[in-house]
Scaffold this motif. Structure first.
Motif, short mmCIF file in Angstrom:
data_model
loop_
_atom_site.label_atom_id
_atom_site.label_comp_id
_atom_site.label_asym_id
_atom_site.label_seq_id
_atom_site.Cartn_x
_atom_site.Cartn_y
_atom_site.Cartn_z
N UNK A 196 0.84 -1.21 0.00
CA UNK A 196 0.00 0.00 0.00
C UNK A 196 0.87 1.25 0.00
N UNK A 197 1.95 1.21 0.79
CA UNK A 197 2.79 2.41 0.86
C UNK A 197 3.50 2.63 -0.48
N UNK A 198 3.89 1.55 -1.15
CA UNK A 198 4.51 1.71 -2.47
C UNK A 198 3.50 2.26 -3.48
N UNK A 199 2.28 1.71 -3.41
CA UNK A 199 1.22 2.16 -4.31
C UNK A 199 0.92 3.63 -4.07
N UNK A 200 0.84 4.01 -2.80
CA UNK A 200 0.59 5.42 -2.46
C UNK A 200 1.64 6.33 -3.06
N UNK A 201 2.89 5.88 -2.92
CA UNK A 201 3.99 6.71 -3.42
C UNK A 201 3.83 6.92 -4.93
N UNK A 202 3.47 5.84 -5.63
CA UNK A 202 3.34 5.96 -7.09
C UNK A 202 2.14 6.80 -7.49
N UNK A 203 1.13 6.85 -6.60
CA UNK A 203 -0.04 7.67 -6.90
C UNK A 203 0.15 9.10 -6.36
N UNK A 204 1.35 9.37 -5.85
CA UNK A 204 1.66 10.72 -5.39
C UNK A 204 0.95 11.12 -4.11
N UNK A 205 0.71 10.13 -3.25
CA UNK A 205 0.08 10.45 -1.98
C UNK A 205 0.78 9.71 -0.86
N UNK A 206 0.36 9.96 0.37
CA UNK A 206 0.97 9.28 1.52
C UNK A 206 -0.12 8.94 2.52
N UNK A 207 0.23 8.12 3.48
CA UNK A 207 -0.75 7.75 4.51
C UNK A 207 -1.18 8.98 5.28
N UNK A 208 -0.24 9.94 5.47
CA UNK A 208 -0.56 11.16 6.21
C UNK A 208 -1.45 12.10 5.39
N UNK A 209 -1.26 12.06 4.07
CA UNK A 209 -2.05 12.92 3.19
C UNK A 209 -2.65 12.06 2.08
N UNK A 210 -3.64 11.21 2.42
CA UNK A 210 -4.19 10.28 1.43
C UNK A 210 -5.10 11.00 0.45
N UNK A 211 -5.20 10.46 -0.75
CA UNK A 211 -6.17 10.97 -1.72
C UNK A 211 -7.09 9.82 -2.14
N UNK A 212 -6.52 8.89 -2.90
CA UNK A 212 -7.36 7.78 -3.39
C UNK A 212 -7.45 6.62 -2.41
N UNK A 213 -6.36 6.38 -1.70
CA UNK A 213 -6.31 5.21 -0.82
C UNK A 213 -6.56 5.64 0.62
N UNK A 214 -7.73 5.31 1.10
CA UNK A 214 -8.16 5.77 2.43
C UNK A 214 -8.13 4.60 3.42
N UNK A 215 -7.24 4.71 4.38
CA UNK A 215 -7.18 3.68 5.41
C UNK A 215 -8.24 3.95 6.46
N UNK A 216 -8.99 2.92 6.81
CA UNK A 216 -9.95 3.03 7.91
C UNK A 216 -9.36 2.20 9.04
N UNK A 217 -8.81 2.88 10.02
CA UNK A 217 -8.01 2.23 11.05
C UNK A 217 -8.73 1.06 11.68
N UNK A 218 -8.03 -0.06 11.74
CA UNK A 218 -8.59 -1.25 12.38
C UNK A 218 -9.58 -1.99 11.51
N UNK A 219 -9.90 -1.47 10.33
CA UNK A 219 -10.87 -2.13 9.46
C UNK A 219 -10.21 -2.54 8.14
N UNK A 220 -9.70 -1.57 7.42
CA UNK A 220 -9.09 -1.90 6.14
C UNK A 220 -8.84 -0.63 5.34
#
Ligand code: CA
Length: 229
Positions: A196-220
């Motif tokens: 996920x972190x590699x994918x985020x990097x390629x999509x130009x986003x990060x876990x701290x500043x998500x755009x397309x990939x939204x983590x829902x803590x403890x769920x998915x």
């Protein structure tokens, strides 16, 4: 019977893997040499290659690059260290998967089954999926973001496609592990996290500043249109 080419210079590991893989029903050809492995792939194509990255004659990553020049055979790299940079380099060079030493042979056998199952499949969805500026074409396995192509490894693509097949829906890591990695056992959350972190990097986003990939803590995680969040 699926044929495995094992490229491993450590004689003890090589012999124990040959024995174990044969007991799993694979026909195994092995070599300690990267160059001999290249010759073998060309002269006697295997169904899957297990490639140690630390080889004495040629660096495993170079072997992988040369191998990709002549063959699309699935390659699983064996790495001695849990080293993200090396793993990224191997996946970018065309590896289909990796296992970190020391590993159990059952684990390797599961990875082999997974890459063999995926061979020739076009993935779960037909037709291009569009989420915001992201376009995912399962047939050509191409991804564009705002019309610019994003080059993904096979696993990154499979992960994105697994999320894209359920737009807006939160997908659990367990589901992703079983769909993308065909793994049902526990302890693999880190595999999902790393990809996920590699994918985020390629999509130009990060876990701290998500755009397309939204983590829902403890769920998915869910794939979302950033303009609609
Ligand atoms: Ca080695």
């Amino acid at each position: 019977m699926a044929r495995v080419l094992l490229v491993e210079d450590d004689a003890a590991i090589r012999l124990s893997m040959i024995k174990a893989l044969e007991s799993h029903g694979y026909a195994v050809v092995s070599t300690p040499s990267g160059l001999a492995a290249l010759e073998s792939v060309v002269s006697d194509p295997p169904d899957v290659v297990l490639l140690d990255l630390g080889l004495p004659d040629v660096d495993g990553l170079l072997v992988l690059g040369m191998l990709r020049g002549v063959s699309d055979v699935p390659v699983i790299v064996l790495t001695a260290r849990d080293d993200d940079a090396t793993i990224v380099a191997a996946l970018d060079a065309g590896a289909d998967d990796y296992v970190v030493k020391p590993f159990g042979v059952d684990h390797v056998a599961a990875r082999i089954r997974a890459v063999l199952r995926r061979g020739g499949s076009t993935g779960p969805g037909e037709g291009t999926v569009r989420v915001g500026g992201l376009e995912i074409d399962p047939r050509s396995r191409r991804v564009t973001l705002d019309r610019v192509e994003v080059v993904l490894t096979r696993k990154e693509f499979d992960l994105l496609l697994a999320l894209a097949s359920r737009p807006g829906e939160v997908v659990t890591k367990r589901t992703l592990l079983s769909e993308v990695w065909q793994q049902a056992y526990g302890g693999g959350d880190r595999t999902v996290d790393v990809h996920l972190s590699w994918l985020r990097r390629k999509l130009g986003e990060s876990a701290a500043a998500p755009r397309y990939l939204r983590t829902v803590r403890g769920v998915g995680v869910r794939l979302a249109d950033p303009d609609e969040v």
